[in-house]
Design a protein around this motif. Sequence first.
Motif, mmCIF file in Angstrom:
data_model
loop_
_atom_site.group_PDB
_atom_site.id
_atom_site.type_symbol
_atom_site.label_atom_id
_atom_site.label_comp_id
_atom_site.label_asym_id
_atom_site.label_seq_id
_atom_site.Cartn_x
_atom_site.Cartn_y
_atom_site.Cartn_z
ATOM 1 N N LEU A 167 0.827 -1.199 0.000
ATOM 2 C CA LEU A 167 0.000 0.000 0.000
ATOM 3 C C LEU A 167 0.868 1.259 0.000
ATOM 4 C CD1 LEU A 167 -3.158 0.056 0.147
ATOM 5 C CD2 LEU A 167 -2.883 0.762 2.528
ATOM 6 N N ILE A 168 1.915 1.258 0.819
ATOM 7 C CA ILE A 168 2.828 2.410 0.880
ATOM 8 C C ILE A 168 3.471 2.638 -0.486
ATOM 9 C CG2 ILE A 168 4.956 3.287 1.917
ATOM 10 C CD1 ILE A 168 4.189 1.691 4.458
ATOM 11 N N ARG A 169 3.881 1.547 -1.108
ATOM 12 C CA ARG A 169 4.504 1.655 -2.430
ATOM 13 C C ARG A 169 3.534 2.276 -3.443
ATOM 14 N NH1 ARG A 169 4.635 -0.982 -7.212
ATOM 15 N NH2 ARG A 169 6.629 -1.097 -8.311
ATOM 16 N N HIS A 170 2.284 1.800 -3.441
ATOM 17 C CA HIS A 170 1.302 2.338 -4.385
ATOM 18 C C HIS A 170 0.994 3.807 -4.103
ATOM 19 C CE1 HIS A 170 0.490 -1.300 -6.574
ATOM 20 N NE2 HIS A 170 0.139 -1.974 -5.484
ATOM 21 N N ALA A 171 1.005 4.189 -2.823
ATOM 22 C CA ALA A 171 0.746 5.589 -2.475
ATOM 23 C C ALA A 171 1.849 6.494 -3.008
ATOM 24 C CB ALA A 171 0.618 5.741 -0.965
ATOM 25 N N ILE A 172 3.092 6.013 -2.944
ATOM 26 C CA ILE A 172 4.218 6.805 -3.439
ATOM 27 C C ILE A 172 4.171 6.920 -4.956
ATOM 28 C CG2 ILE A 172 6.734 6.880 -3.666
ATOM 29 C CD1 ILE A 172 6.889 5.531 -0.917
ATOM 30 N N LEU A 173 3.885 5.808 -5.630
ATOM 31 C CA LEU A 173 3.873 5.799 -7.090
ATOM 32 C C LEU A 173 2.586 6.384 -7.660
ATOM 33 C CD1 LEU A 173 5.417 2.261 -7.766
ATOM 34 C CD2 LEU A 173 6.562 4.483 -7.824
ATOM 35 N N GLY A 174 1.511 6.383 -6.857
ATOM 36 C CA GLY A 174 0.230 6.905 -7.339
ATOM 37 C C GLY A 174 -0.326 6.118 -8.500
ATOM 38 N N ASP A 175 -0.150 4.785 -8.477
ATOM 39 C CA ASP A 175 -0.548 3.958 -9.621
ATOM 40 C C ASP A 175 -1.744 3.061 -9.341
ATOM 41 O OD1 ASP A 175 0.653 2.261 -7.827
ATOM 42 O OD2 ASP A 175 1.925 1.230 -9.292
ATOM 43 N N LEU A 176 -2.471 3.320 -8.236
ATOM 44 C CA LEU A 176 -3.569 2.437 -7.868
ATOM 45 C C LEU A 176 -4.874 3.215 -7.752
ATOM 46 C CD1 LEU A 176 -4.162 -0.535 -7.123
ATOM 47 C CD2 LEU A 176 -3.813 0.075 -4.726
ATOM 48 N N ASP A 177 -5.927 2.615 -8.279
ATOM 49 C CA ASP A 177 -7.263 3.197 -8.177
ATOM 50 C C ASP A 177 -7.639 3.444 -6.715
ATOM 51 O OD1 ASP A 177 -10.064 3.660 -9.472
ATOM 52 O OD2 ASP A 177 -10.414 2.233 -7.837
ATOM 53 N N GLN A 178 -8.341 4.550 -6.452
ATOM 54 C CA GLN A 178 -8.663 4.917 -5.073
ATOM 55 C C GLN A 178 -9.512 3.865 -4.372
ATOM 56 O OE1 GLN A 178 -10.123 8.877 -4.392
ATOM 57 N NE2 GLN A 178 -8.782 9.804 -5.925
ATOM 58 N N ASP A 179 -10.491 3.295 -5.072
ATOM 59 C CA ASP A 179 -11.343 2.280 -4.451
ATOM 60 C C ASP A 179 -10.545 1.033 -4.105
ATOM 61 O OD1 ASP A 179 -13.574 3.890 -4.582
ATOM 62 O OD2 ASP A 179 -14.231 3.094 -6.530
ATOM 63 N N ASP A 180 -9.648 0.612 -5.013
ATOM 64 C CA ASP A 180 -8.797 -0.536 -4.726
ATOM 65 C C ASP A 180 -7.853 -0.238 -3.566
ATOM 66 O OD1 ASP A 180 -10.071 -1.420 -6.973
ATOM 67 O OD2 ASP A 180 -8.283 -2.234 -7.925
ATOM 68 N N PHE A 181 -7.359 1.001 -3.529
ATOM 69 C CA PHE A 181 -6.477 1.420 -2.442
ATOM 70 C C PHE A 181 -7.208 1.320 -1.110
ATOM 71 C CE2 PHE A 181 -4.169 4.269 0.331
ATOM 72 C CZ PHE A 181 -2.837 4.104 -0.041
ATOM 73 N N ARG A 182 -8.443 1.792 -1.068
ATOM 74 C CA ARG A 182 -9.232 1.736 0.165
ATOM 75 C C ARG A 182 -9.477 0.287 0.597
ATOM 76 N NH1 ARG A 182 -11.774 6.258 -2.378
ATOM 77 N NH2 ARG A 182 -11.629 8.143 -1.065
ATOM 78 N N GLN A 183 -9.792 -0.568 -0.366
ATOM 79 C CA GLN A 183 -10.068 -1.971 -0.032
ATOM 80 C C GLN A 183 -8.832 -2.660 0.539
ATOM 81 O OE1 GLN A 183 -11.664 -3.749 -3.603
ATOM 82 N NE2 GLN A 183 -13.388 -2.326 -3.678
ATOM 83 N N LEU A 184 -7.678 -2.437 -0.107
ATOM 84 C CA LEU A 184 -6.441 -3.023 0.413
ATOM 85 C C LEU A 184 -6.103 -2.457 1.793
ATOM 86 C CD1 LEU A 184 -4.007 -3.273 -2.647
ATOM 87 C CD2 LEU A 184 -5.094 -5.131 -1.393
ATOM 88 N N ALA A 185 -6.336 -1.163 1.977
ATOM 89 C CA ALA A 185 -6.061 -0.543 3.272
ATOM 90 C C ALA A 185 -6.908 -1.176 4.366
ATOM 91 C CB ALA A 185 -6.327 0.958 3.195
#
Length: 376
Positions: A279-297
């Motif tokens: 999750l931290i990696r995706h937040a830095i790269l900004g390469d993940l959909d917000q809904d998917d980010f929320r679900q993984l979080a």
Amino acid sequence: MKDLRYFDRHRQATWLEKFFDLIFVVAVSRAGEILSDAHDGHVGAEQFLHFVLVFLPLWWIWAGHTIYANRFDTDSRQHRLSTLLIMFLLIVISAQISTGAQDHYALTVACYCGARLIIALMYLVSKRKHHDRGGITTTVSAVFAVGAAISLSSVLLEPPWSYLVFHGGIVFDMAALVLLNQRLQVVPAHTPHLIERIGLLTIIMLGESVISITAALAGITWDPSNIVAAVSGFVMVSAIWWIYFDSFHLLEQRKLTTGHSILYSHFFVLIGLAILASLIRHAILGDLDQDDFRQLAAIGTVLFFLGKQYGYYMEVPELRTYLVTNTAAVFALTTLVLMLPLEPEAILVGMTATMICYVLLNLRYRHLLGGEEVPT
């Protein structure tokens, strides 16, 4: 038996065990790459399930060897060679991990089953250690051999039945050990050693999270969003370290029986840590959909806290009220953060704040952590 490390007065994890942990984390980091690949900005349910199904056999090899070494390790040449061979098989398995087709499925299954059969054989040759109280060595050896045979038979089937049978062998092992709980208690777990092994593995996993931050920052164009994500990511990892280890000594003071409550619950802890690192990696790269980010979080936070809290809930009953209320508060705060219309880096900041809140909430039971007030 004088050669058993079980009876060492000041027993600590051996250098070989620490080496084994490093190999395991290398394999897990390869599995974590499954979550690192955002296909068109998404990490789908099938991708997440793939990660869990790959992670489970890797963890079960580590757990099976740890259960054995905790009771029967002599640090002999035979034990070292057997452990090194298991480590090599782990390396081979990790080399086959990919998100593509199962081109090397038979090789992966053979390596897994080979590792499990080595552990079964280690139990069998340990028959005279502890005078084989209750015949646990032969019983566990037979259980692991049967579980390996079930998993190996999966190569004769086509997906998805092959995957079901393969993981069915793992579930058989785990369920059998739970059913044998009373018999395993005749040789109780060596508590300080087991807690040390689990703690060492967890802190190495946290180190992998920092490596994930470093890898994500390499070669990117710096801007305020990824700087915020990197800083909050490191603060989150630091808060997780604080949450996990602040009361860790309480588990060392307990007299565990089989140690299953601690060992099994860490399957979820480690998965949670791997998800949060991704999750931290995706937040830095900004390469993940917000809904998917929320679900993984949400999944990563729930798995980490439930896995971490279960061991304390079972082994330190005087903390149960605090554990339930603190965890409920963190889940409520996390839910609030995930419901807000925020960008991924802002969500990460909010999650970090909830972790810090948990650290502060723990101050309410600091008086129970002094040692004398907590019965052993």
